[in-house]
Design a protein around this motif. Structure first.
Motif, mmCIF file in Angstrom:
data_model
loop_
_atom_site.group_PDB
_atom_site.id
_atom_site.type_symbol
_atom_site.label_atom_id
_atom_site.label_comp_id
_atom_site.label_asym_id
_atom_site.label_seq_id
_atom_site.Cartn_x
_atom_site.Cartn_y
_atom_site.Cartn_z
ATOM 1 N N SER A 72 33.994 48.308 43.579
ATOM 2 C CA SER A 72 33.645 48.908 44.942
ATOM 3 C C SER A 72 33.059 48.311 45.945
ATOM 4 O O SER A 72 34.107 49.174 46.815
ATOM 5 C CB SER A 72 32.172 48.790 43.650
ATOM 6 O OG SER A 72 32.054 49.548 42.776
ATOM 7 N N ALA A 73 33.418 47.091 45.889
ATOM 8 C CA ALA A 73 33.327 46.190 47.266
ATOM 9 C C ALA A 73 35.516 46.348 47.937
ATOM 10 O O ALA A 73 34.786 46.395 48.877
ATOM 11 C CB ALA A 73 33.326 45.158 47.390
ATOM 12 N N SER A 74 36.038 46.958 47.231
ATOM 13 C CA SER A 74 37.189 46.626 47.173
ATOM 14 C C SER A 74 37.420 48.347 48.160
ATOM 15 O O SER A 74 38.345 48.793 48.729
ATOM 16 C CB SER A 74 38.149 46.860 46.696
ATOM 17 O OG SER A 74 37.986 48.430 45.537
ATOM 18 N N GLY A 87 18.847 45.641 39.370
ATOM 19 C CA GLY A 87 18.345 44.359 39.363
ATOM 20 C C GLY A 87 19.206 42.507 40.130
ATOM 21 O O GLY A 87 19.199 41.927 39.636
ATOM 22 N N GLY A 88 20.109 43.055 40.713
ATOM 23 C CA GLY A 88 20.760 42.090 41.690
ATOM 24 C C GLY A 88 21.962 42.060 40.765
ATOM 25 O O GLY A 88 22.207 40.953 41.750
ATOM 26 N N GLY A 94 28.289 36.536 46.923
ATOM 27 C CA GLY A 94 28.450 36.835 47.958
ATOM 28 C C GLY A 94 29.226 35.792 48.227
ATOM 29 O O GLY A 94 29.838 36.351 49.432
ATOM 30 N N GLU A 95 30.428 35.027 47.587
ATOM 31 C CA GLU A 95 31.547 34.039 47.766
ATOM 32 C C GLU A 95 32.498 34.781 48.239
ATOM 33 O O GLU A 95 33.080 35.235 49.207
ATOM 34 C CB GLU A 95 31.650 32.556 47.394
ATOM 35 C CG GLU A 95 32.649 32.160 47.799
ATOM 36 C CD GLU A 95 33.262 30.595 46.956
ATOM 37 O OE1 GLU A 95 33.650 31.102 45.791
ATOM 38 O OE2 GLU A 95 32.300 29.689 47.363
ATOM 39 N N ARG A 96 32.424 35.654 47.323
ATOM 40 C CA ARG A 96 33.574 36.656 47.039
ATOM 41 C C ARG A 96 33.406 37.920 48.332
ATOM 42 O O ARG A 96 34.013 38.257 48.539
ATOM 43 C CB ARG A 96 33.489 36.677 45.473
ATOM 44 C CG ARG A 96 34.929 38.266 45.161
ATOM 45 C CD ARG A 96 35.953 37.643 45.748
ATOM 46 N NE ARG A 96 37.194 39.159 45.375
ATOM 47 C CZ ARG A 96 38.280 38.821 46.297
ATOM 48 N NH1 ARG A 96 38.497 38.234 47.398
ATOM 49 N NH2 ARG A 96 38.905 39.646 46.399
ATOM 50 N N LEU A 104 26.361 42.063 50.594
ATOM 51 C CA LEU A 104 26.104 42.752 49.151
ATOM 52 C C LEU A 104 24.343 42.972 49.937
ATOM 53 O O LEU A 104 24.118 41.809 50.555
ATOM 54 C CB LEU A 104 26.184 41.447 48.557
ATOM 55 C CG LEU A 104 26.990 41.018 48.022
ATOM 56 C CD1 LEU A 104 27.159 40.553 46.928
ATOM 57 C CD2 LEU A 104 28.458 42.047 47.677
ATOM 58 N N ALA A 105 24.021 44.054 49.384
ATOM 59 C CA ALA A 105 22.721 44.201 49.337
ATOM 60 C C ALA A 105 22.072 44.339 47.847
ATOM 61 O O ALA A 105 22.825 45.122 46.941
ATOM 62 C CB ALA A 105 22.384 45.515 50.577
#
Length: 161
Positions: A72-74, A87-88, A94-96, A104-105
């Protein structure tokens, strides 16, 4: 985001009401409903990979988590935000995320009169509606859980006394 489930179909409507171009995933059989709810671009996740089918976006609301976090981040633009609702458990550190240039949220639900008022206004204007997949008697709560675990329901399952 998978946008036909209990949370996703509401998220589509809220995002659309705020002027977002909404891209989501869902089975082809659900696309007509999702377009009615405000989705602009739909990807059938059973026949296509959202990573290769999605142009870079500003926000991903991830309702799957786990292994999907980095995928998803990509699809985020630099500076974009991956929002999780599990739930997180975003499936990415966070590093990646920092390496990828994204943020991230996590959505945490807290009672808010102002937020509820906005939702009521959307519902009263017809821009937010709850799609009910099935209504079951409370005695069939186990069946409701089974249905939800298939991840194939469209909208909500309602239990009645």
């Amino acid at each position: 985001m998978p946008c036909a489930g209990g949370v996703g179909h509401l998220t589509v409507q809220i995002a659309a009401s705020r002027g977002a171009h909404v891209t989501g995933t869902g089975r082809a059989a659900k696309h007509d409903l999702l377009r009615e709810l405000g989705a602009d671009t739909l990807i059938d996740h059973t026949t296509a990979d959202f990573v290769t089918e999605t142009e870079p976006v500003d926000v991903v609301f991830d309702l799957v988590g786990g292994d999907y976090g980095e995928r998803s981040a990509s699809v985020l633009k630099p500076g974009g935000v991956l929002v999780g609702a599990l739930g997180g458990n975003l499936g990415i550190t966070g590093e990646r995320a920092a390496e990828l240039g994204v943020r991230l949220a996590v959505v945490n639900v807290r009672p808010s009169a102002a937020d509820l008022s906005r939702l009521v206004a959307l519902a009263e204007s017809g821009r937010l509606r709850v799609h009910v997949d099935q209504t079951l008697p409370l005695a069939e709560v186990a069946r409701a859980h089974e249905l939800l675990s298939t991840r194939r329901t469209t909208g909500k399952i309602v239990l009645i006394p």
